[in-house]
Design a protein around this motif. Structure first.
Motif, short mmCIF file in Angstrom:
data_model
loop_
_atom_site.label_atom_id
_atom_site.label_comp_id
_atom_site.label_asym_id
_atom_site.label_seq_id
_atom_site.Cartn_x
_atom_site.Cartn_y
_atom_site.Cartn_z
N ARG A 24 0.93 -1.25 -0.01
CA ARG A 24 -0.05 0.12 -0.06
C ARG A 24 0.86 1.22 -0.02
NH1 ARG A 24 -5.14 -1.60 -0.76
NH2 ARG A 24 -5.70 -3.42 0.41
N PHE A 25 0.36 2.34 -0.53
CA PHE A 25 0.85 3.64 -0.47
C PHE A 25 0.03 4.77 0.00
CE2 PHE A 25 2.91 1.37 -4.14
CZ PHE A 25 4.44 1.79 -3.96
N ALA A 26 0.71 5.65 0.52
CA ALA A 26 -0.09 6.99 1.20
C ALA A 26 0.77 8.15 1.15
CB ALA A 26 -0.38 6.53 2.65
N ALA A 27 0.33 9.35 0.80
CA ALA A 27 1.00 10.37 0.85
C ALA A 27 0.53 11.77 1.66
CB ALA A 27 1.17 10.97 -0.53
N SER A 28 1.43 12.26 2.12
CA SER A 28 0.96 13.56 2.83
C SER A 28 1.60 14.55 1.86
CB SER A 28 1.74 13.85 4.11
OG SER A 28 3.12 13.85 4.24
N SER A 29 1.39 15.96 2.29
CA SER A 29 2.17 16.97 1.62
C SER A 29 3.40 17.10 1.40
CB SER A 29 1.40 18.30 1.98
OG SER A 29 1.88 18.64 3.04
N LEU A 35 3.39 0.88 2.68
CA LEU A 35 3.53 -0.31 3.81
C LEU A 35 3.87 -1.58 3.15
CD1 LEU A 35 2.04 -1.31 6.60
CD2 LEU A 35 0.02 -1.61 5.06
N VAL A 36 4.70 -2.31 4.01
CA VAL A 36 5.29 -3.80 3.51
C VAL A 36 4.59 -4.60 4.26
CG1 VAL A 36 7.31 -2.45 2.61
CG2 VAL A 36 7.38 -3.70 4.96
N LYS A 37 4.52 -5.91 3.59
CA LYS A 37 4.08 -7.04 4.40
C LYS A 37 4.86 -7.05 5.63
CE LYS A 37 1.64 -10.75 3.89
NZ LYS A 37 0.08 -10.59 4.10
N GLY A 38 4.09 -7.57 6.69
CA GLY A 38 4.68 -7.60 8.12
C GLY A 38 4.59 -6.19 8.71
N GLY A 39 4.11 -5.28 8.37
CA GLY A 39 3.59 -3.92 8.96
C GLY A 39 4.73 -2.87 9.07
N ALA A 47 13.72 6.63 2.36
CA ALA A 47 14.11 5.07 2.57
C ALA A 47 14.19 4.75 3.94
CB ALA A 47 15.12 4.40 1.75
N SER A 48 13.71 5.48 4.94
CA SER A 48 13.99 5.26 6.43
C SER A 48 12.56 4.36 6.87
CB SER A 48 14.02 6.22 7.25
OG SER A 48 12.97 7.14 7.13
N VAL A 49 12.45 3.53 7.96
CA VAL A 49 11.35 3.22 8.58
C VAL A 49 10.48 4.22 9.27
CG1 VAL A 49 10.35 1.32 10.00
CG2 VAL A 49 12.18 0.86 8.43
N ALA A 50 9.23 4.41 9.14
CA ALA A 50 8.74 5.43 9.69
C ALA A 50 8.13 4.91 11.13
CB ALA A 50 7.40 6.07 9.14
N VAL A 51 7.54 3.48 10.97
CA VAL A 51 7.17 2.98 12.26
C VAL A 51 6.86 1.55 11.77
CG1 VAL A 51 4.71 3.29 11.47
CG2 VAL A 51 5.24 2.91 13.90
N ASP A 52 7.19 0.63 12.97
CA ASP A 52 6.69 -0.78 12.74
C ASP A 52 5.66 -1.16 13.41
OD1 ASP A 52 6.77 -3.63 12.64
OD2 ASP A 52 8.98 -3.94 13.33
N LEU A 53 4.52 -1.47 12.67
CA LEU A 53 3.27 -1.96 13.13
C LEU A 53 3.07 -3.30 13.37
CD1 LEU A 53 1.33 0.32 10.25
CD2 LEU A 53 1.78 0.97 12.42
N ALA A 54 4.25 -3.96 13.82
CA ALA A 54 4.00 -5.33 14.26
C ALA A 54 2.97 -5.71 15.33
CB ALA A 54 5.26 -6.00 14.24
N ASP A 61 -4.32 -1.34 5.62
CA ASP A 61 -3.86 -0.33 4.67
C ASP A 61 -3.49 0.77 5.54
OD1 ASP A 61 -3.72 1.33 2.49
OD2 ASP A 61 -6.01 1.42 2.12
N ILE A 62 -3.07 1.74 5.18
CA ILE A 62 -2.52 3.14 5.71
C ILE A 62 -3.21 4.33 4.89
CG2 ILE A 62 -0.64 2.03 6.83
CD1 ILE A 62 1.04 3.47 4.73
N GLY A 63 -3.32 5.29 5.88
CA GLY A 63 -3.67 6.52 5.33
C GLY A 63 -3.02 7.66 6.26
N VAL A 64 -2.57 8.82 5.56
CA VAL A 64 -1.91 9.65 6.33
C VAL A 64 -2.78 11.25 6.28
CG1 VAL A 64 -0.23 10.31 4.51
CG2 VAL A 64 0.41 10.89 7.02
N SER A 65 -2.48 11.84 7.33
CA SER A 65 -3.21 13.34 7.14
C SER A 65 -2.18 14.01 6.14
CB SER A 65 -3.26 13.82 8.66
OG SER A 65 -2.05 13.94 9.08
N LYS A 66 -2.77 15.22 5.73
CA LYS A 66 -2.24 16.05 4.68
C LYS A 66 -1.09 16.70 5.19
CE LYS A 66 -3.21 20.13 1.83
NZ LYS A 66 -4.33 21.08 1.50
#
Length: 187
Positions: A24-29, A35-39, A47-54, A61-66
């Protein structure tokens, strides 16, 4: 609103570091996320990890505020949680996860999709129907497209958001798109 099963993407991020199996992809301004398999959620422009959702699996899916302040995670047909960022969306704190919409807490479905509408701060969610005829049951939020208001307000919780059923009859949605004109003026 529902579209065909989601493809998997593999791309070389601008800085040469691979982010494999993006679902999945999401974008802010300011940033684009994958989102990769595994969370794990990657900031693709860095190219950095914003969060590990394990701990929040399954992350459908993910969504991000503007402005990148909030990351929304659709946990299958269970719930939508919101995570906060204190650095403009470079990272999100998994410990800050707060449920903003309860869908079906006992659900085992991992399907669904969310979209944060940047034009009017409305969160849209397409939820899976993991029970027989749940999509037709007015008392359930499964198998529906939900229009959520109030989720971007500071301090939002399941008690402060308003959830309206916009459409029903979806079994395993894997994506969502919104026609802004029709969504705001359904007549």
């Amino acid at each position: 609103f529902a579209i065909a099963p989601d493809p998997r993407y593999e791309l070389e991020v601008a800085f040469g570091s691979p982010a494999p199996n993006i679902t999945r992809f999401a974008a802010s301004s300011t940033h684009t996320y994958g989102l990769v398999k595994g969370g794990k959620v990657f900031v693709l422009d860095g190219a950095s990890v914003a969060v590990d959702l394990a701990a929040l699996e399954p992350a459908a899916d993910i969504g991000v505020s503007k402005d990148g302040t909030y990351l929304f995670v659709l946990r299958g047909a269970r719930e939508i949680v919101r995570l906060a960022s204190t650095n403009g969306g470079l990272t999100f704190d998994a410990a800050s996860a707060v449920p903003v919409v309860s869908i079906a807490p006992a659900s085992t479905s991992e399907a669904g999709a969310i979209f944060v509408d940047p034009t009017n701060d409305v969160l849209w969610a397409a939820t899976a129907d993991d029970t027989p005829s749940g999509a037709q049951d007015d008392a359930k939020r499964t198998g529906k497209v939900l229009r959520v208001t109030g989720a971007l307000a500071p301090g939002a919780t399941t008690n402060t958001t308003t959830v309206d059923v916009f459409a029903r009859g979806f079994h395993q949605p894997s994506g969502i798109t919104v026609d802004h004109a029709a969504a705001l003026n359904p007549d």
